[in-house]
Motif scaffolding. Structure first.
Motif, PDB file in Angstrom:
ATOM      1  N   THR A   1       0.453   6.678   6.220  1.00  0.00           N
ATOM      2  CA  THR A   1       0.617   5.616   7.223  1.00  0.00           C
ATOM      3  C   THR A   1       1.834   4.756   6.915  1.00  0.00           C
TER       4      THR A   1
ATOM      5  N   ALA B   1       0.854  -1.192   0.000  1.00  0.00           N
ATOM      6  CA  ALA B   1       0.000   0.000   0.000  1.00  0.00           C
ATOM      7  C   ALA B   1       0.889   1.241   0.000  1.00  0.00           C
ATOM      8  N   THR B   2       0.283   2.382  -0.269  1.00  0.00           N
ATOM      9  CA  THR B   2       1.010   3.650  -0.184  1.00  0.00           C
ATOM     10  C   THR B   2       0.338   4.501   0.897  1.00  0.00           C
ATOM     11  N   GLY B   3       0.689   5.762   0.970  1.00  0.00           N
ATOM     12  CA  GLY B   3       0.003   6.669   1.896  1.00  0.00           C
ATOM     13  C   GLY B   3       0.886   7.076   3.061  1.00  0.00           C
TER      14      GLY B   3
ATOM     15  N   HIS C   1     -12.247   2.852   3.209  1.00  0.00           N
ATOM     16  CA  HIS C   1     -11.790   2.208   1.974  1.00  0.00           C
ATOM     17  C   HIS C   1     -10.474   1.459   2.177  1.00  0.00           C
TER      18      HIS C   1
ATOM     19  N   LEU D   1      -0.873  -1.946  -4.678  1.00  0.00           N
ATOM     20  CA  LEU D   1      -2.269  -2.110  -4.260  1.00  0.00           C
ATOM     21  C   LEU D   1      -3.182  -1.299  -5.176  1.00  0.00           C
TER      22      LEU D   1
ATOM     23  N   GLY E   1      -3.538   0.032   4.262  1.00  0.00           N
ATOM     24  CA  GLY E   1      -3.912   1.113   5.164  1.00  0.00           C
ATOM     25  C   GLY E   1      -5.431   1.185   5.111  1.00  0.00           C
ATOM     26  N   ILE E   2      -5.971   2.227   5.717  1.00  0.00           N
ATOM     27  CA  ILE E   2      -7.427   2.422   5.609  1.00  0.00           C
ATOM     28  C   ILE E   2      -7.684   3.905   5.388  1.00  0.00           C
TER      29      ILE E   2
ATOM     30  N   PHE F   1       1.738   6.593  -7.199  1.00  0.00           N
ATOM     31  CA  PHE F   1       2.120   5.534  -6.267  1.00  0.00           C
ATOM     32  C   PHE F   1       3.358   4.805  -6.787  1.00  0.00           C
TER      33      PHE F   1
ATOM     34  N   ARG G   1      -9.912  14.780   0.774  1.00  0.00           N
ATOM     35  CA  ARG G   1      -8.700  14.517   1.561  1.00  0.00           C
ATOM     36  C   ARG G   1      -7.453  14.843   0.741  1.00  0.00           C
TER      37      ARG G   1
ATOM     38  N   ARG H   1      -4.685  17.767   1.442  1.00  0.00           N
ATOM     39  CA  ARG H   1      -3.270  17.437   1.646  1.00  0.00           C
ATOM     40  C   ARG H   1      -2.365  18.135   0.632  1.00  0.00           C
TER      41      ARG H   1
ATOM     42  N   GLY I   1      -7.342  -0.083  -0.311  1.00  0.00           N
ATOM     43  CA  GLY I   1      -6.949   0.231  -1.679  1.00  0.00           C
ATOM     44  C   GLY I   1      -7.775   1.443  -2.073  1.00  0.00           C
ATOM     45  N   PHE I   2      -8.309   1.433  -3.287  1.00  0.00           N
ATOM     46  CA  PHE I   2      -9.264   2.488  -3.643  1.00  0.00           C
ATOM     47  C   PHE I   2     -10.654   1.893  -3.808  1.00  0.00           C
TER      48      PHE I   2
HETATM   49  C1  GLP Z   1      -5.236   5.943   0.118  1.00  0.00           C
HETATM   50  C2  GLP Z   1      -4.761   4.699  -0.639  1.00  0.00           C
HETATM   51  C3  GLP Z   1      -4.788   3.527   0.253  1.00  0.00           C
HETATM   52  C4  GLP Z   1      -4.246   3.932   1.593  1.00  0.00           C
HETATM   53  C5  GLP Z   1      -5.260   4.797   2.270  1.00  0.00           C
HETATM   54  C6  GLP Z   1      -4.755   5.474   3.518  1.00  0.00           C
HETATM   55  O1  GLP Z   1      -6.178   6.619  -0.601  1.00  0.00           O
HETATM   56  N1  GLP Z   1      -5.509   4.428  -1.791  1.00  0.00           N
HETATM   57  O2  GLP Z   1      -4.068   2.478  -0.337  1.00  0.00           O
HETATM   58  O3  GLP Z   1      -4.041   2.797   2.360  1.00  0.00           O
HETATM   59  O4  GLP Z   1      -5.819   5.722   1.372  1.00  0.00           O
HETATM   60  O5  GLP Z   1      -3.915   6.543   3.234  1.00  0.00           O
HETATM   61  P1  GLP Z   1      -3.113   7.336   4.327  1.00  0.00           P
HETATM   62  O6  GLP Z   1      -2.232   6.384   5.005  1.00  0.00           O
HETATM   63  O7  GLP Z   1      -2.358   8.379   3.557  1.00  0.00           O
HETATM   64  O8  GLP Z   1      -4.102   7.950   5.265  1.00  0.00           O
END
Ligand code: GLP
Length: 271
Positions: free
Chosen positions: A60, A56-58, A157, A87, A151-152, A101, A183, A187, A159-160
């Protein structure tokens, strides 16, 4: 070095077990939570040097991947045989988009861990035929994934996969929900209303799934996912269908909200 490492090892403050089999590991701070998650990823690579991992990215994940790169280096764990999957990915996102990503994962994971290019399956955010890109990506995932790292996000959600995504979805084109778009806007990051994402069914097929979250807001998403209804209105609630293979790593702040929801649920069943 060993002494230093031992001292920095996160001691789980608490382990909660959810009635659907999900393990929830609670740590005092986000730092300790991310270190614990990184150790879990190291464990997978150490146990199976040929494992396939979905990343995952983000926000977190930034500290998780920083710890991961550090640990891999200190412990001399090779990721040369690891197969890596994305992801999700914004669409459109050209290869030089700093918020793609692809760039995130190249910079924070694939590069530092020296995962060979041939082992990396990137979702092409500049693909013209989106349906075909999604189909081919899903085909590649059929080799099997040992660990999916999640992540969430807004609306629970994963992923997406936004609210309303069917649980039997495969890799697909997603229309981003308004709260996700807002969001990203807040950011100051790349704002798009479309993405390619592994589907919920695709994610649930992984042998093991970890989800990392810190803070009160993420705690609320998780509380809904864990103690609300299992429903397409909360994509992360799908994890309960494969609870035995899911571990959630949270900090104390997120855990407090989760425990409150659990206590309400218990109270409700008594009343
Ligand atoms: C994003 C990504 C997810 C990620 C989640 C949390 O939109 N699509 O893969 O896990 O939202 O992101 P963050 O950790 O930046 O809050």
């Amino acid at each position: 070095m060993a002494q230093q490492l031992a001292e920095s090892l996160p001691r789980g403050r608490q382990e909660l077990t959810h009635h659907d089999g999900i393990k929830i590991r609670v740590f005092e701070t986000p730092e300790r939570t991310s270190l614990a998650a990184a150790i879990r990823i190291i464990d997978v690579a150490n146990y199976n040097p040929l494992a396939a991992i979905t990343f995952a990215t983000g926000e977190t994940m930034k500290p998780v991947y920083e710890e991961l790169a550090g640990l891999a280096h200190i412990l001399n764990i090779s990721f040369a045989g690891i197969t890596a999957f994305h992801l999700d990915e914004y669409w459109p996102s050209e290869p030089d988009n700093p918020f793609s990503f692809r760039n995130f994962l190249r910079k924070r994971v694939f590069g530092p861990l020296r995962i060979p290019a041939d082992n990396i399956h990137e979702i092409d955010g500049s693909a013209v035929d989106l349906q075909e890109e999604a189909r081919l990506y899903d085909e590649a995932l059929k080799r099997g994934v040992d660990l999916a790292i999640l992540g969430i996000g807004p609306g629970g959600h994963i992923g997406f996969n936004e609210r309303g995504t069917p649980f039997d979805s495969r890799t697909h084109v997603a229309n981003l929900a308004q709260d996700t778009i807002e969001r990203d806007h807040e950011r100051g990051e790349y704002v798009s209303d479309k993405a390619l994402t592994q589907g919920i069914e695709t994610i649930l097929e992984a042998d093991q799934i970890i989800l990392v979250a810190y803070g009160e807001e993420k705690g609320r998403y998780l509380a809904e996912a864990l103690y609300g209804e299992i429903s397409e209105n909360c994509p992360a609630s799908a994890l309960r269908e494969v609870g035995h293979k899911v571990t959630i790593f949270v900090d104390q702040e997120a855990a407090n909200v989760i425990m409150q929801a659990r206590d309400w649920k218990i109270q409700e069943s008594i009343d």
